[in-house]
Design a protein around this motif. Structure first.
Motif, PDB file in Angstrom:
ATOM      1  N   ASP A 155     111.548 -36.556  -9.773  1.00 36.30           N
ATOM      2  CA  ASP A 155     111.999 -37.976 -10.453  1.00 36.30           C
ATOM      3  C   ASP A 155     111.622 -38.996  -9.585  1.00 36.30           C
ATOM      4  N   TRP A 156     111.552 -38.638  -8.024  1.00 33.74           N
ATOM      5  CA  TRP A 156     110.965 -39.735  -7.104  1.00 33.74           C
ATOM      6  C   TRP A 156     109.359 -40.217  -7.608  1.00 33.74           C
ATOM      7  N   LEU A 157     108.672 -39.264  -7.806  1.00 30.04           N
ATOM      8  CA  LEU A 157     107.072 -39.248  -8.111  1.00 30.04           C
ATOM      9  C   LEU A 157     107.109 -40.059  -9.509  1.00 30.04           C
ATOM     10  N   GLY A 158     107.771 -39.759 -10.378  1.00 32.19           N
ATOM     11  CA  GLY A 158     107.993 -40.138 -11.774  1.00 32.19           C
ATOM     12  C   GLY A 158     108.020 -41.589 -11.763  1.00 32.19           C
ATOM     13  N   VAL A 159     109.163 -42.385 -10.819  1.00 30.66           N
ATOM     14  CA  VAL A 159     108.983 -43.676 -10.714  1.00 30.66           C
ATOM     15  C   VAL A 159     108.076 -44.220 -10.193  1.00 30.66           C
ATOM     16  N   VAL A 160     107.157 -43.607  -9.095  1.00 31.77           N
ATOM     17  CA  VAL A 160     105.979 -44.087  -8.648  1.00 31.77           C
ATOM     18  C   VAL A 160     104.873 -44.087  -9.520  1.00 31.77           C
ATOM     19  N   PHE A 161     104.801 -42.995 -10.387  1.00 26.93           N
ATOM     20  CA  PHE A 161     103.990 -43.114 -11.420  1.00 26.93           C
ATOM     21  C   PHE A 161     104.034 -44.042 -12.606  1.00 26.93           C
TER      22      PHE A 161
ATOM     23  N   THR B 259     101.427 -47.237 -13.122  1.00 34.33           N
ATOM     24  CA  THR B 259     100.902 -47.601 -14.348  1.00 34.33           C
ATOM     25  C   THR B 259     100.937 -48.918 -14.932  1.00 34.33           C
ATOM     26  N   ALA B 260     102.132 -49.559 -14.585  1.00 34.61           N
ATOM     27  CA  ALA B 260     102.549 -50.611 -14.549  1.00 34.61           C
ATOM     28  C   ALA B 260     101.642 -51.649 -13.920  1.00 34.61           C
ATOM     29  N   ASP B 261     101.245 -51.129 -12.738  1.00 31.54           N
ATOM     30  CA  ASP B 261     100.376 -51.882 -12.047  1.00 31.54           C
ATOM     31  C   ASP B 261      98.716 -51.698 -12.244  1.00 31.54           C
ATOM     32  N   SER B 262      98.349 -51.170 -13.531  1.00 30.84           N
ATOM     33  CA  SER B 262      97.030 -51.036 -13.931  1.00 30.84           C
ATOM     34  C   SER B 262      96.469 -49.853 -13.263  1.00 30.84           C
ATOM     35  N   ARG B 263      97.145 -49.356 -12.283  1.00 26.94           N
ATOM     36  CA  ARG B 263      96.556 -48.066 -11.771  1.00 26.94           C
ATOM     37  C   ARG B 263      95.472 -48.464 -10.743  1.00 26.94           C
ATOM     38  N   ARG B 264      95.576 -49.564 -10.333  1.00 27.26           N
ATOM     39  CA  ARG B 264      94.616 -50.330  -9.474  1.00 27.26           C
ATOM     40  C   ARG B 264      94.260 -49.428  -8.109  1.00 27.26           C
ATOM     41  N   VAL B 265      95.186 -48.842  -7.824  1.00 29.59           N
ATOM     42  CA  VAL B 265      94.835 -48.150  -6.455  1.00 29.59           C
ATOM     43  C   VAL B 265      94.625 -46.628  -6.803  1.00 29.59           C
TER      44      VAL B 265
END
Ligand code: SF4
Length: 824
Positions: free
Chosen positions: A226-232, A236-242
Motif C-alpha cells: 500500500d505504501w509503495l502503491g502511493v509512491v508509484f 506516475t503523476a510526476d511523469s516518472r521523471r526520476v
C-alpha cells in the motif's frame, strides 16, 4: 535432452573497505541483525587485501571473458577509510582490473562525511557515489541517527547538494531509501525526487519468516504494498521523471525484459562480497538470516572468486524458477517477483524453500503496477481496475480459456488473434512511453512528435492505433531503448529518436488533421510509417504540413512536394506503401520502412512495379489456397497479418522466410516460385507470430533456463524458447503437408507424403522434449499439451512405406549430425 548447464560468473563485487559506521541506524543489516561477524573483522581493509581483491576480480573477468565489471566500495561506512586510503584503493583496483575489462567503480555511503575534497577525488578517479537517505526529514530521522540520537539529515542533504552541482553531477549515482511504513509515502517520494537523483532505490527492510519486518508476514497485511502503491501513483503523476528501480524492474519484467535489481525477478544473482579481511561472502542481505549465514568459508588469499560461484548458496540464486518454492513456481507474478530477495524467504526448518516474507506485498504491488500498464495507462482503454481471471491472470490483457486452448492446439480464430493484437498494442504504447521518458529528452523532433501524438490520441484515436499497429514501430522503439541503455541515458541517435515525429505525422495524415511538424530525413527520405516515404535529399529534416485526409506537403531545403490522394503514383519522389489485396484480405507490401530490416535476412530495396505485380498475383493464389484448404488457419491469419516484407534472395529457388518477435503482424519472405509455396511460408511464419505474442503476454517457461536442447530439424542445439518456437511453427508445416498430399497428384503427392511424415515425426519428438524439460510453467505445460493433442492423431494417419522409410533415414542422419556436433 539437456546438454549443458552454465556456471554463471560474477559481475558485481562489493568490497568492504571499512567495517565500522559513524551512524547507528537501527535498521542496519550489518550491525543490527543476526550476523555479527563484523565484530571480528579488521576496521579497515589492508592495502594487501585491496591489491589481492583487484587481482582476483581481474582474474575472474579474464577467465570468464567479461567485458566489464562493477565494484562497489562499501562498509560499514566506507568514507571512514579516509581520503588517502580511498585514493589508494581506487587506483589499485583500476591498475589491476582495467587491463582486462571496463571497471565501473562506485562507493555507497551514508553521506555525512562527503565533502568537496572527497568529491574531487571521486571525480578524478571516476568513482560514482550513491547515498542512503530515507526521505524527508521526518522519514530519515526515524532511523538514520547518530549514536547520541542526533539527526544526520542536514549533513546528508549537504552531501547530496554537492553531488548535484554541475561539477560533480557525473559522479552522482543515486539515492537509496529504506522504507518505513509509518512515514508518509507521498512526502518521501517528493522529498527524494526533488533531489533529482539519477536513480532512486526503495529497499524493503530486511527480515525473515522467523523475524519478520514490522507489519510484514501477517495474514492479510499488505502495508508495504500500500505504501509503495502511493509512491508509484505519485511517481506516475510526476511523469516518472526520476528512474525508480523497483517500479522500472516490474515494468521491464512485465514486458519480457530483465530485472534491474537483485531484490526482484528471475535474473541470476551476479553479486559477491569481499569483506575487509579478504573473506568471500554471499550478498549482505543474508546477514539477517542467522549468525554466519553469508559465509562461504573462502577468502581471496587462498581461493579464486570462481570457487564462490560454485558455492551452493550462490548457485541457489542462479537457478531461476527452478530455485524457487513450489508456491512461487505456480505464482502468476513470478517473472516479476522471483520470490523477492533471497534472504527474505528464510524460515527455520524449510530454509529458503518458501515464498518471501513480503509475499502478499510483492504480489499486490506488482499487480498494481501491471494494472497501470494496461491501455488506460499507456493511452486509452476501457478495462483498468477490474480483476482479470484469464488463464495466466495477467491483469492488462485477457485471453479466455477457449481462446488459449485454440492457440495451444496450434490454431486460433479471429477473436483469439484480436486479443493478441490488443496485447501488442498495449505493449507498443508502453514502449512508446518508455522512449518518451528515457530517450526523448534532448530531441526536439521527438518532443514535438510526442505532443502531437497525444493530441491526436484524443481527437482521432483510430488513426493513432492504425499507425501504432505497424509492426516496425516496436522494432524502432526497442532499438532506441537499447541504444539509450548501451550509451549514457538520453543519448540515442537523434534521427532515430526523432522517428517519433514521423509516427505522429503519419497519424496526422491518416486523421486528416491540420498539423505542421518537423520530421527526420533518414538516408535521404522523409518516412511516414504505414504510408510511404518521400525523397527529400541530403538534409537532416523536413517540415511536413498536413492539409486534409491523405494530403500533405513536405518542405525541405532541397525542395517542396505536395502529396495528395490523387498524386501518389505520379510523383516519382513519393513512394507509397503498396497494398496486396485478395477478397477481404488487405496486407501492406512493406518495402520502405527504415526499421523493417529486423528479420535476420537482408530486405529488398524498393520493388519495381513489375515485382510488386508478381507479389500481388502470388498473394491472391496463396490466400485462395489458405481459405480453401486450411480453414483452421485462415481467419486467424486474416485477422493478424498486416505486412508482407520482401526479403532479398541471391540463390533463386532457395526458400527464405522469417518472423521477428518484435514485429507482430509481419511475415517476411523472399518471393517463392508459386502461390502454394507462399501459402506455406505464411502459415509457417504466422505460427511464430502467434507464439511470440503469447510469450509476450504470459510466462510459458522459465526465462532463466540456460540449457540447450536437441531440435530434430537443426544440427545445432537450441535454447528452450527456440525449441518451443520451432515446434509450434512446425505444427503448421506438418499440417500443410498433411493436407497438401491429398490436393496434388503424382510425384508431387509422394513428396508431400514424405514431408508430412518427416515433419510429424520431428514435431512429435520435439513436443516430447519440451514436455520433459522441467522448465515449463503450468501455462506452458498446458500449451504443450494442446500441441500434443493436435499432433498425436496425425501419427496414426497411414502413409506409404517409402515415405516412412525416407523420413526415418532423414531423422537418423539428423541425429548423427547432432551427435557429431556434440562430440559423441
Ligand atoms: S508474490 Fe509471493 S508467491 Fe509470488 S513469486 Fe513473489 S514471493 Fe513467490
Amino acid at each position: 535432452m539437456a546438454v549443458s548447464e552454465d556456471v554463471l560468473p560474477f559481475r558485481q563485487f562489493v568490497l568492504k573497505v571499512h567495517s565500522r559506521c559513524d551512524l547507528a541506524c537501527d535498521h542496519c543489516y550489518v550491525y543490527e541483525h543476526a550476523d555479527q561477524s563484523w565484530a571480528g573483522r579488521p576496521m579497515v581493509i589492508s592495502p594487501e587485501a585491496v591489491d589481492k581483491a583487484g587481482e582476483r576480480i581481474a582474474e575472474h573477468a579474464r577467465d570468464n571473458g567479461l567485458s566489464g565489471v562493477r565494484v562497489i566500495l562499501h562498509g560499514g561506512e566506507p568514507l571512514l577509510a579516509g581520503l588517502p586510503r580511498l585514493a589508494g584503493i581506487a587506483r589499485s583496483l583500476r591498475r589491476a582490473i582495467e587491463p582486462c575489462c571496463d571497471l565501473d567503480l562506485r562507493i555507497h555511503t551514508n553521506g555525512v562525511r562527503l565533502d568537496a575534497e572527497l568529491c574531487e577525488l571521486f571525480l578524478a578517479e571516476r568513482v560514482k557515489v550513491g547515498i542512503s537517505l530515507d526521505g524527508d526529514r521526518a522519514a530519515n530521522d526515524l532511523h538514520r541517527r547518530y549514536a547520541h540520537g542526533g539527526s544526520s539529515y542536514e549533513q546528508v542533504l549537504r552531501a547530496v547538494g554537492l553531488l548535484r552541482q554541475p561539477r560533480y553531477r557525473a559522479i552522482y549515482a543515486g539515492l537509496l531509501a529504506t522504507i518505513d511504513v509509518r512515514s508518509d509515502p507521498a512526502a518521501v517520494y517528493r522529498a527524494l525526487a526533488a533531489l533529482d537523483p539519477p536513480n532512486l532505490d526503495f529497499l524493503l527492510p530486511h527480515g525473515t519468516w522467523d523475524c519478520p519486518p514490522p507489519g510484514a508476514g501477517l495474514p492479510g497485511s499488505t502495508r508495504y504494498a500500500d505504501w509503495l502503491g502511493v509512491v508509484f501513483d505519485e511517481w506516475t503523476a510526476d511523469s516518472r521523471r526520476v528512474p525508480v528501480r523497483i517500479f522500472e524492474s516490474i515494468i521491464e519484467t512485465t514486458l519480457g525484459g530483465a530485472s534491474l535489481t537483485e531484490s526482484l525477478g528471475l535474473e541470476p544473482s551476479d553479486v559477491v562480497v569481499i569483506e575487509a579481511d579478504g573473506s568471500i561472502e554471499q550478498a549482505d542481505s543474508i546477514k539477517v538470516v542467522y549468525d554466519g549465514a553469508p559465509a562461504t568459508g573462502l577468502d581471496i588469499f587462498r581461493h579464486p572468486l570462481s570457487a564462490a560461484a560454485a558455492h551452493p548458496g550462490i548457485r541457489a540464486r542462479q537457478r531461476g524458477i527452478a530455485g524457487l518454492s513450489a508456491t512461487c513456481r505456480q505464482c502468476p507474478v513470478v517473472t516479476s517477483c522471483g520470490g523477492g530477495l533471497y534472504a527474505h524467504r528464510y524460515r527455520t526448518g524449510s530454509g529458503f524453500d518458501n515464498p518471501s516474507v513480503y509475499c502478499a506485498d510483492l504480489e499486490k504491488i506488482i499487480t498494481h503496477v501491471r494494472a497501470r500498464l494496461r491501455p488506460d495507462a499507456a493511452g486509452r482503454g476501457s478495462q483498468a481496475g477490474e480483476p482479470d481471471q484469464s488463464p495466466a491472470r495477467r491483469p492488462w490483457n485477457a485471453l479466455a480459456e477457449a481462446q488459449l486452448d485454440e492457440l495451444a492446439a496450434g490454431f486460433g480464430g479471429t477473436e483469439a488473434i484480436s486479443r493478441l493484437s490488443a496485447a501488442q498494442r498495449t505493449l507498443r504504447r508502453a514502449l512508446l512511453r518508455l522512449v518518451h521518458e528515457r530517450v526523448r529528452p534532448g530531441s526536439e523532433l521527438a518532443a514535438a512528435g510526442w505532443d502531437l501524438l497525444g493530441q491526436l490520441d484524443h481527437a482521432a484515436p483510430g488513426a493513432v492505433d492504425e499507425v501504432l499497429a505497424h509492426p516496425y514501430i516496436r522494432t524502432w522503439a526497442e532499438r532506441c531503448l537499447r541504444a539509450a541503455s548501451a550509451a549514457a541515458a538520453n543519448s540515442a541517435p537523434q534521427a532515430e529518436v526523432g522517428h517519433l515525429a514521423s509516427i505522429a505525422a503519419a497519424a496526422a495524415v491518416r486523421a486528416g488533421a491540420s498539423a505542421e511538424i518537423e520530421v527526420p530525413v533518414i538516408d535521404g527520405y522523409a518516412h511516414l510509417p504505414t504510408l510511404g516515404r518521400l525523397r527529400a535529399g541530403d538534409v537532416a529534416s523536413a517540415t511536413l504540413a498536413v492539409a486534409g485526409a491523405g494530403a500533405f506537403e513536405v518542405r525541405a531545403a532541397s525542395g517542396k512536394w505536395h502529396v495528395g490522394p490523387g498524386t501518389a503514383e505520379q510523383d516519382p519522389d513519393w513512394e507509397p506503401v503498396r497494398e496486396l489485396r485478395a477478397g477481404d484480405w488487405v496486407v501492406r507490401l512493406e518495402d520502405t520502412d527504415p526499421y523493417r530490416d529486423c528479420h535476420q535476412w537482408p530486405v529488398t530495396p524498393r520493388l519495381t512495379a513489375a515485382e510488386a505485380a508478381t507479389w500481388q498475383a502470388q498473394f491472391e493464389q496463396a490466400v485462395g489456397l489458405i481459405e480453401r484448404s486450411y480453414p483452421q488457419y485462415a481467419p486467424g491469419i486474416a485477422a493478424g497479418l498486416s505486412v508482407l516484407l520482401p526479403l532479398a534472395n541471391d540463390e533463386p529457388g532457395r526458400e527464405i522466410s522469417a518472423a521477428a518477435r518484435a514485429a507482430f503482424g509481419a511475415v517476411a519472405a523472399a518471393l517463392p516460385p508459386a502461390g502454394a509455396d507462399l501459402a506455406l511460408l505464411i502459415i509457417h511464419e504466422f505460427q511464430h507470430v502467434k507464439l511470440g505474442a503469447l510469450i509476450d503476454m504470459f510466462d510459458l517457461y522459465d526465462r532463466a533456463e540456460r540449457r540447450l536442447f536437441f531440435a530434430p530439424w537443426r544440427a545445432d542445439p537450441r535454447p528452450l524458447v527456440g525449441l518451443l518456437q520451432g515446434t509450434y511453427a512446425h505444427i503448421g508445416v506438418t499440417d500443410y503437408w498433411r493436407l497438401r498430399r491429398h490436393q496434388v497428384a503424382g510425384p508431387e503427392a509422394g513428396d508431400a507424403a514424405q514431408l508430412f511424415t518427416r515433419w510429424r515425426m520431428m514435431t512429435a519428438e520435439a513436443i516430447g522434449t519440451l514436455a520433459e524439460s522441467g522448465a515449463l510453467t503450468p501455462l506452458g505445460t498446458r500449451l504443450v499439451q494442446g500441441m500434443r493433442a493436435t499432433v498425436q492423431p496425425w501419427l496414426d494417419e497411414p502413409v506409404p512405406a517409402s515415405a516412412e522409410e525416407a523420413a526415418h533415414r532423414w531423422a537418423a542422419e539428423r541425429r548423427e549430425t547432432w551427435e557429431r556436433h556434440q562430440g559423441r
